[in-house]
Design an enzyme around this catalytic site. Structure first.
Site, PDB file in Angstrom:
ATOM      1  N   CYS A  81       0.719  -1.281  -0.010  1.00 26.35           N
ATOM      2  CA  CYS A  81      -0.085  -0.237   0.021  1.00 26.35           C
ATOM      3  C   CYS A  81       0.783   1.305   0.065  1.00 26.35           C
ATOM      4  CB  CYS A  81      -0.978  -0.122   1.093  1.00 26.35           C
ATOM      5  SG  CYS A  81      -2.224  -1.413   1.224  1.00 26.35           S
ATOM      6  N   PHE A  82       2.014   1.080   0.380  1.00 23.63           N
ATOM      7  CA  PHE A  82       2.865   2.669   0.367  1.00 23.63           C
ATOM      8  C   PHE A  82       3.324   2.923  -1.046  1.00 23.63           C
ATOM      9  CE2 PHE A  82       6.078  -0.853   1.101  1.00 23.63           C
ATOM     10  CZ  PHE A  82       6.880  -0.629   0.258  1.00 23.63           C
TER      11      PHE A  82
END
Length: 391
Positions: free
Chosen positions: A164-165
């Site tokens: 998700c980053f």
């Protein structure tokens, strides 16, 4: 004779990397969050697990998500019953889907970005493709190059399984590519399909259920280049600085493991607490050179891992409710699309700014921040400078 220094100077761009266009896409299949628990427990043959279903219903109700888009339809799941069990070997079926569908969805978003950019696709010099799933050789970057008809000499970088980053990571990489290669035009694509993580419920693995309540499918594409061509290219945001860090004492907070059963998802610690406790340090490091300490003076793009992360960040930093409005809107309309989320939010911010007649692409403000959060815990921090909107 030309020196190496002279060659290097000639290779470098003059100005900062700039976002020149944004495009987004989702699969056509839209699911309503309020009725999803009924559908999910029916399709996974788990309706007898009434207590677990009530728990899942509460998770969905608290998710602040109204709807999500999913490649997986009822028909596809009925044809692949192993994907509906909790831990059945099913990787082959999942892989067969995503290695085809991830580049296809990426193509939809990229086509929109290229159209907005308005330049021939032959001018794209670099491609960065990011996805959490569907590892293959040659990769989704190669497939997209073929699907779009990009030049065979386009310089490609394939990023798998970042999590998700990575919406922040791709901007950081695109910035370095654009600023160190004069005339470069970098196509960045994040395409995420949650078919690798879908599975039936289990009493013993509630963090997997959290993922079933949050994740949605989507793709976003941006074009990044330095020194925009006047009257030809329309700059949206300048990428001023970018940093990545691993948060202290966060080992194992978010894990994903690719196994015969697909990609398993594990939440082992207080993720919202870890992020909110450390976020001000990242902000201070990023904005100290600009002498900015008022976080409400920025426009905000934060990866919406879930509502608890947003709530705790908002409280910790004393942010006004409108600061995370665009972020919450994307979470509500699409769910958590992993790396693609922050690019959807970037698109929402510039569109809302134009619709509301504000003086910059960044909600009328000059400076902004983009945060990516994900496995590690890893945090990406990108400092954005908005562009004036000409009437």
């Amino acid at each position: 004779m030309v020196t190496v220094d002279e060659v290097r100077k000639a290779q470098r761009a003059e100005g900062p990397a700039t976002v020149l266009a944004i495009g987004t896409a989702t699969p056509p299949n839209c699911i309503d969050q309020s009725t999803y628990p009924d559908y999910y427990f029916r399709i996974t043959n788990s309706e007898h697990k009434t207590e677990l279903k009530e728990k899942f219903q509460r998770m969905c109700d608290k998710s602040m998500i109204k709807k999500r888009y999913m490649y997986l339809t009822e028909e596809i799941l009925k044809e692949n019953p192993s994907m509906c069990e909790y831990m059945a070997p099913s990787l082959d079926a999942r892989q067969d889907m995503v290695v085809v569908e991830i580049p296809k969805l990426g193509k939809e978003a990229a086509t929109k970005a290229i159209k907005e950019w308005g330049q021939p696709k032959s001018k794209i010099t670099h491609l960065v493709f990011c996805t959490t799933s569907g590892v293959d050789m040659p990769g989704a970057d190669y497939q997209l190059t073929k699907l779009l008809g990009l030049r065979p000499s386009v310089k490609r970088l394939m990023m798998y399984q970042q999590g998700c980053f990575a919406g922040g990571t791709v901007l950081r990489l695109a910035k370095d590519l654009a600023e160190n290669n004069r005339g470069a035009r970098v196509l960045v694509v994040c395409s995420e399909i949650x078919a690798v993580t879908f599975r039936g419920p289990s009493d013993t693995h509630l963090d997997s259920l959290v993922g079933q309540a949050l994740f949605g499918d989507g793709a976003a594409a941006i074009i990044v280049g330095a020194d925009p061509l006047p009257k030809i290219e329309r700059p949206l945001f300048e990428l001023v600085s970018a940093a990545q860090t691993i948060l202290p004492d966060s080992d194992g907070a978010i894990d994903g493991h690719l196994r015969e059963v697909g990609l398993t998802f594990h939440l082992l610690k207080d993720v919202p607490g870890l992020i909110s406790k450390n976020i001000e340090k990242s902000l201070n490091e990023a904005f100290k050179p600009l002498d900015i300490t008022d976080w409400n003076s920025l426009f905000w793009i934060a990866h919406p891992g879930g509502p608890a992360i947003l709530d705790q960040v908002e409280t910790k930093l004393g942010l006004k409710p409108e600061k995370l409005e665009a972020t919450r809107h994307i979470l509500s309309e699409y769910g958590n699309m992993s790396s693609a989320c922050v690019l959807f939010i970037l698109d929402e911010v510039r569109r809302k700014s134009a619709t509301n007649g504000l003086k910059t692409t960044g909600e009328g403000l000059e400076w902004g921040v983009l945060f990516g959060f994900g496995p590690g815990l890893t945090v990406e921090t990108v400092v954005l400078h908005s562009v004036g909107v000409t009437a």
